[in-house]
Design an enzyme around this catalytic site. Structure first.
Site, PDB file in Angstrom:
ATOM      1  N   LYS A  13       0.833  -1.213   0.000  1.00  0.00           N
ATOM      2  CA  LYS A  13       0.000   0.000   0.000  1.00  0.00           C
ATOM      3  C   LYS A  13       0.862   1.256   0.000  1.00  0.00           C
ATOM      4  CE  LYS A  13      -2.284  -0.789   3.837  1.00  0.00           C
ATOM      5  NZ  LYS A  13      -1.738  -2.081   4.275  1.00  0.00           N
ATOM      6  N   ARG A  88      -9.856   0.563   9.195  1.00  0.00           N
ATOM      7  CA  ARG A  88      -9.329  -0.769   9.467  1.00  0.00           C
ATOM      8  C   ARG A  88     -10.362  -1.649  10.153  1.00  0.00           C
ATOM      9  NH1 ARG A  88      -3.773   0.308   9.459  1.00  0.00           N
ATOM     10  NH2 ARG A  88      -2.355  -1.392   9.958  1.00  0.00           N
ATOM     11  N   ARG A 127      11.546  -6.647   4.729  1.00  0.00           N
ATOM     12  CA  ARG A 127      11.502  -5.207   4.975  1.00  0.00           C
ATOM     13  C   ARG A 127      12.183  -4.891   6.317  1.00  0.00           C
ATOM     14  NH1 ARG A 127       5.644  -2.493   5.069  1.00  0.00           N
ATOM     15  NH2 ARG A 127       5.434  -3.162   7.224  1.00  0.00           N
ATOM     16  N   ARG A 136      11.092  -0.786  12.255  1.00  0.00           N
ATOM     17  CA  ARG A 136       9.898  -0.432  13.022  1.00  0.00           C
ATOM     18  C   ARG A 136       9.775  -1.360  14.216  1.00  0.00           C
ATOM     19  NH1 ARG A 136       4.944  -0.016   8.847  1.00  0.00           N
ATOM     20  NH2 ARG A 136       3.965  -1.075  10.602  1.00  0.00           N
ATOM     21  N   ARG A 147      -0.590  -8.741  13.518  1.00  0.00           N
ATOM     22  CA  ARG A 147      -1.174  -7.765  12.588  1.00  0.00           C
ATOM     23  C   ARG A 147      -1.952  -8.468  11.475  1.00  0.00           C
ATOM     24  NH1 ARG A 147       4.237  -5.187  11.897  1.00  0.00           N
ATOM     25  NH2 ARG A 147       3.631  -4.364   9.860  1.00  0.00           N
TER      26      ARG A 147
END
Ligand code: ADP
Length: 192
Positions: A13, A88, A127, A136, A147
């Protein structure tokens, strides 16, 4: 153009949103980015959100609805925006409907990046590995699994929500980045 990008963590995204920002002069509204900024600045919202985010849980609906609502009032949103990571949950989508109506704005389209879950775990781990010192705090295997679970349970139902409104377009998010973005460009032409 006012659109929502829908898709699980790692679906791409952010990458696609960035391309749309560059090509179509839209603003990207990422609730994840806004919340991370709040955490970093140690604002009251940030202090409230940090532990939830680190665990891969959602921040309460009213918190994100409030930040999105305020952000939409800024003048740079006038030319259109991309909602990335919001809504969400179904209650967030309903709150968005209500606030857009209040602001006399209409959504043009909801684009879902459809991806295979096994591939996602690999993508997000990669990532995390590539981001070095900027990793992160929620890009670890446990939080990521959480998640994805949260996505499946709470966010995936939004596809049906927007399908019923006639707004949903699905794109194969497993295709190469350039292919995904030309697919999205085609949708833009179609939606006008
Ligand atoms: P990703 O989609 O890669 O998981 P995001 O950057 O969109 O990551 O979000 C990171 C975290 O921020 C989420 O796991 C959640 O804790 C919080 N968050 C972001 N957007 C929302 C939202 N709309 N509602 C609730 N929590 C959110």
């Amino acid at each position: 153009m006012r659109l929502i990008l829908l898709g699980p963590p790692g679906a791409g995204k952010g990458t696609q949103a960035q391309k749309l920002v560059d090509q179509h002069n839209l603003v990207q509204l990422s609730t994840g980015d806004m919340l991370r900024a709040a955490v970093k600045a140690e604002t009251p919202i940030g202090l409230r959100a940090k532990a939830l985010m680190d665990a891969g849980e959602l921040v309460p609906d009213e918190v994100v609805v409030q930040i999105v609502s305020e952000r939409l009032d800024e003048p740079d949103c006038g030319n259109g925006f991309i909602l990335d990571g919001f809504p969400r949950t179904v209650p967030q989508a309903e709150a968005l409907d209500a606030l857009l109506e209040r602001k006399r704005l209409q959504l043009d389209v909801v684009i879902e990046l459809v991806v295979d879950e096994d591939a996602l775990l690999d993508r997000v781990k990669k990532r995390a590995a590539e981001s070095g010192d900027n990793v992160r705090s929620d890009d670890n295997a446990d939080a990521l699994k959480k998640r994805l679970d949260v996505y499946r349970a709470q966010t995936a139902p939004l596809a049906q929500f927007y399908r019923e409104k006639g707004l949903l377009k699905q794109v194969n998010g497993m295709a190469a980045i350039e292919e995904v973005s030309s697919e999205i460009d085609r949708i833009f032409v179609e939606v006008g």
